[in-house]
Structure formats: C-alpha cells, structure tokens
Design a protein around this motif. Structure first.
Motif, mmCIF file in Angstrom:
data_model
loop_
_atom_site.group_PDB
_atom_site.id
_atom_site.type_symbol
_atom_site.label_atom_id
_atom_site.label_comp_id
_atom_site.label_asym_id
_atom_site.label_seq_id
_atom_site.Cartn_x
_atom_site.Cartn_y
_atom_site.Cartn_z
ATOM 1 N N ALA A 42 0.830 -1.099 0.021
ATOM 2 C CA ALA A 42 -0.155 0.029 -0.201
ATOM 3 C C ALA A 42 0.772 1.296 0.099
ATOM 4 O O ALA A 42 0.347 2.295 -0.434
ATOM 5 C CB ALA A 42 -0.944 0.078 1.197
ATOM 6 N N ARG A 205 -3.818 3.265 1.003
ATOM 7 C CA ARG A 205 -4.448 2.447 0.063
ATOM 8 C C ARG A 205 -3.888 2.827 -1.349
ATOM 9 O O ARG A 205 -4.191 4.172 -1.577
ATOM 10 C CB ARG A 205 -6.173 2.480 -0.007
ATOM 11 N N GLU A 206 -3.203 1.932 -2.037
ATOM 12 C CA GLU A 206 -2.638 2.133 -3.321
ATOM 13 C C GLU A 206 -1.887 3.528 -3.389
ATOM 14 O O GLU A 206 -2.068 4.444 -4.173
ATOM 15 C CB GLU A 206 -3.994 2.148 -4.131
ATOM 16 N N TYR A 293 -11.200 -2.455 2.585
ATOM 17 C CA TYR A 293 -10.339 -3.656 1.715
ATOM 18 C C TYR A 293 -11.108 -5.037 1.655
ATOM 19 O O TYR A 293 -10.765 -5.886 1.062
ATOM 20 C CB TYR A 293 -9.065 -3.826 2.508
ATOM 21 N N GLU A 296 -11.976 -6.253 -1.918
ATOM 22 C CA GLU A 296 -10.841 -6.717 -2.764
ATOM 23 C C GLU A 296 -10.712 -8.241 -2.808
ATOM 24 O O GLU A 296 -10.840 -8.861 -1.750
ATOM 25 C CB GLU A 296 -9.552 -5.902 -2.232
#
Length: 296
Positions: A42, A205-206, A293, A296
């Motif tokens: 992340a 996140r990302e 999350y 996912e």
C-alpha cells in the motif's frame, strides 16, 4: 501552539512507470502515537523510507523537527530512533555488542536502562547474532531503540516475529514513551495493537491516504452490533438503517447491526418495545479496515 514533529504534504514517489505514492499528507505531534496501517504494497514502507531520507520523494514535501527529510537527514537522525520489520545484524557480533554499537553510532551509551530492557525482553546478549531467530533480532533493535532518549520513534512492523508476551512489553514501552511526551509513528498490520495504543490512525491504500483521524471519528463509517431482548414483539427488519437481522435463542431476542446515522432512532424504537437486556458492540479498527479492503 505546539509544532508537529512530522509534517508531510502531498508526498509522492514514482519508480519508473509505477506510482508508489500519490498523495501522502500526515502530521504527528509530540506525545502522540500515530498508527499507519494498510496491506502489503500500500505504500507504508516507501513512505517511511522517504521520511528516513533513504530514498528521495518525486513530489510533495516532508519535514521532521522542521528540517527537510532529504536535505537534513543527518541532523534528523540524531534525534530519531527507528526499528524496521526485518532486522539484519552483523553475524559475528554478539547481541550485546550489536546493541552497544547501535547506541554508539547515535551518540548514546549502554546504561542500566539497557540492562533492564535486555532482562525484560528475555534476550541472551552473549550469543552471536547469526544464531538469533527473527524474533531475537527484533529484540536487539527494539532494545537499542528504547535505550535511546530520542524525540521521535519510527516503528515499521516492529513486532514481526515476537511472541505475545514480548508484544505486550513493546506496547507498554511505547505507552511509556507517549507519557514522556515522545512522538511515535507505528506502522503495523496487527490491528489490535494499533487500536490499543494509537491516538490517531491513517489508512493508506494504493499510495493514497484515504482516512485519517481518531478511531472514534472513523467509527461513523461502520456499524454497531446490537443484541437486544424486549418485553413486546419487535420487527427489526422494518427499522431503517438495520442490517443482518437474526433471531436470538430467547423469545423477543434479536441480533443485528445498525448504521451510525440510524442509531438514535433505532434506540428510540427499542425503548418503545420495552428493553429487557441490551448489548452493543462498537465497530473495531478491523471493521473499519475491512470497510475499505473487504471487497478486494
């Protein structure tokens, strides 16, 4: 007004065509334990390496103690202690020699505090580092860090490999630092650990910070679990904001979850039905994490 120990603004990092970080804006204040959570990949460790001056950001800015993390990294490290999640030691030095060397490199010395930490964590300082397990290597780094009188402590998955007893020792040591007015940045995948110690939390996140705040401030994103028994029959399926309704083993007993926005009105309806017993469980950090999350 107290100045933040750490301040980053729209921090970004690109590796070739891969955008590892896009917009990381954080502040960590004196006397605060700040949790930094997210799954592997992340951007947690990349952010920390930038803060440590190990790699250079491709965008944004970050300061620690008011100094630029890249340009003034040497001055920053004199007041900072860091423990990574994977500790590599000099194989031919003993654990005690390694601790002393780590302390000396930062201008510190072995003290009675160091001896107390060695005893607390149950480390044999006479063994060569090459014989240590992962957990014992972590202990060496943690003992060296906690022996220092730093102003800012950065822990990146620090309890990886530790048993539950040593995890609790770590948590107690961090809370002691907080009581002394020290600032702590804790990156961890152990949500119960973060929930127990941290004043504020950032979820990444990302490569982007998607939520920052106290756990209480974030709980609006998740639902409260309710178990209730009433005098009169209740139809919770018909209540607005109620989900996952299940009948309990007792008459007029129900289990369900309630949206935070509907909690007040649902409690009014329950009171009208005559509450015999009520148990409410607020959302946990794990619930919040899975909010982002779980799909996912």
């Amino acid at each position: 007004m107290t100045q933040p120990i750490l301040k980053s603004h729209q921090l970004a990092k690109r590796f070739g065509q891969f955008q590892a970080l896009s917009d990381v804006t954080l502040t960590v204040n004196p006397g605060e334990v700040f949790g930094f959570i997210g799954p592997n990949g992340a951007g947690k460790s990349t952010t920390i390496r930038i803060l440590l001056g190990l790699i250079r950001a491709t965008g944004g800015s970050a300061t620690i103690f008011g100094h630029d993390v890249w340009r003034d990294s040497v001055a920053i490290h004199q007041r900072l202690a860091y423990v990574p999640g994977d500790v590599y030691l000099w194989p031919n030095l003993t654990g005690g020699e390694t601790i002393d060397l780590l302390l000396k490199l930062n201008g510190n010395a072995h003290t009675t505090r160091t001896d107390h930490l060695i005893q607390q964590f149950g480390l044999d300082p006479t063994k060569k580092a090459r014989t240590y397990s992962k957990g014992n290597r972590q202990k060496v780094a943690l003992i060296a860090a906690f022996s220092q009188d730093a102003d800012f402590y950065i822990f990146d998955e620090p309890t990886s490999g530790l048993d539950p007893l040593n995890e609790r020792l770590f948590q107690a040591a961090v809370l002691k630092l907080k009581a002394q007015g020290k600032a702590v940045l804790l990156s961890s995948h152990i949500l119960s650990e973060v929930e127990r110690m941290c004043d504020r939390i950032a979820i990444i996140r990302e490569g982007r910070i998607i939520e920052t705040g106290t756990l209480a401030q974030m709980r609006h994103l998740t639902r409260t679990e309710i178990t209730v028994t009433t005098h009169r029959p209740l139809a919770p399926h018909q209540l607005t904001g109620v989900h996952a309704v299940q009948a309990g083993p007792q008459p007029n007993q129900w289990q369900f979850s309630v949206d935070a926005s509907a909690l007040a009105s649902v409690m009014t309806q329950l009171s009208a039905a005559g509450v015999v017993a009520l148990q409410s469980t607020p959302p946990t950090l794990e619930d919040l994490f899975m909010h982002y999350y779980g799909k996912e």
